[in-house]
Design an enzyme around this catalytic site. Structure first.
Site, PDB file in Angstrom:
ATOM      1  N   ILE A  82       0.844  -1.199   0.000  1.00  0.00           N
ATOM      2  CA  ILE A  82       0.000   0.000   0.000  1.00  0.00           C
ATOM      3  C   ILE A  82       0.880   1.250   0.000  1.00  0.00           C
ATOM      4  CG2 ILE A  82      -1.766   1.303   1.261  1.00  0.00           C
ATOM      5  CD1 ILE A  82      -2.751  -1.335  -0.030  1.00  0.00           C
ATOM      6  N   LYS A  83       0.594   2.116  -0.981  1.00  0.00           N
ATOM      7  CA  LYS A  83       1.383   3.334  -1.101  1.00  0.00           C
ATOM      8  C   LYS A  83       0.555   4.487  -0.519  1.00  0.00           C
ATOM      9  CE  LYS A  83       4.407   4.978  -4.831  1.00  0.00           C
ATOM     10  NZ  LYS A  83       4.480   5.115  -6.301  1.00  0.00           N
ATOM     11  N   VAL A  84       1.159   5.196   0.438  1.00  0.00           N
ATOM     12  CA  VAL A  84       0.452   6.325   1.061  1.00  0.00           C
ATOM     13  C   VAL A  84       1.313   7.580   0.919  1.00  0.00           C
ATOM     14  CG1 VAL A  84      -0.744   4.845   2.752  1.00  0.00           C
ATOM     15  CG2 VAL A  84       1.438   5.918   3.381  1.00  0.00           C
TER      16      VAL A  84
END
Ligand code: G3P
Length: 219
Positions: A82-84
């Site tokens: 997951i890229k935040v």
């Protein structure tokens, strides 16, 4: 240094995966928009080709929304990362997800302090964007050097430095010289890493000389 390919283009990913050089993939909303395809379909296809981490970026800006999106994205495949974004909500989300053993890539990093925050939030990867700093006549590679030094000062930091916004072969070489953990590389730059005029010239000369012998290895 691990090589990730920075694209959502299935054709490029398939082609480059065959070289055995692709350890993972990073996507972002701009790269997905370029494909014109459905986000979930693209991610499913990429995860079927590459077994290493595949970054999928959330688009919510609040932590609750990011967590809800992360739930849907992680359901696609085990290797989804997951890229935040590097915001307080992004960091809160990162802390929660990594405590549940979900891989997180904290993106849009432009300072060593931001990288330190991401490490404290337990990020799996920090993505400093070097090309965009160079675009402003700042020194992207200097940032990688600083983050390497900061992270190396603390044994407890396990966050990997994932150099992003790479624009040239020299960016890849300099990342490796500094000891970055990962470089995420656009397909054209990755293909270009092999080029050297002396390799081409040397091979042509070997083949021409071999031809003169009239021999064949297979017969
Ligand atoms: O992985 C982030 C990267 O895609 C950003 O690259 O060239 O848009 O600055 P660029």
């Amino acid at each position: 240094m691990k090589f990730f390919v920075d694209t959502a283009d299935i054709k490029d990913i398939t082609d480059l995966a065959e070289t055995g050089m692709v350890d993972g993939v990073t996507t972002n909303p701009s790269l997905v928009a370029k494909t014109g395809a459905n986000f979930f379909d693209v991610l499913k296809d990429i995860c079927a080709i590459v077994s290493g981490p595949v970054s999928a970026e959330v688009t919510a800006t609040d932590s609750d929304g990011m967590l809800r999106e992360a739930d849907k994205l992680t359901a696609i495949a085990d290797n989804i990362t997951i890229k935040v974004p590097l915001t307080w909500d992004g960091l809160k989300t990162c802390k929660k997800l990594t405590s549940q053993d979900v891989m997180v890539n904290v993106t849009l990093c432009f300072s060593a302090n931001q990288a330190l925050l991401a490490a404290k939030a337990g990020a799996t990867f920090i993505s400093p964007f070097i090309g965009r700093l160079d675009d402003l006549a700042l020194d992207g590679m200097q940032l990688i050097q600083e983050i390497r030094q900061v992270y190396d000062n603390y044994d407890a930091i396990e966050t990997e430095i994932l150099v992003a916004s790479i624009r040239s072969a020299n960016h890849v070489k300099d990342s490796a010289l500094i000891g970055a953990d990962v470089a995420t590389i656009p397909p054209n730059v990755l293909r270009g890493l092999i080029n050297h005029a002396l390799t081409d010239k040397g091979l042509a000369a070997f083949l021409a000389d071999w031809e003169k012998t009239g021999q064949s290895i297979l017969s």
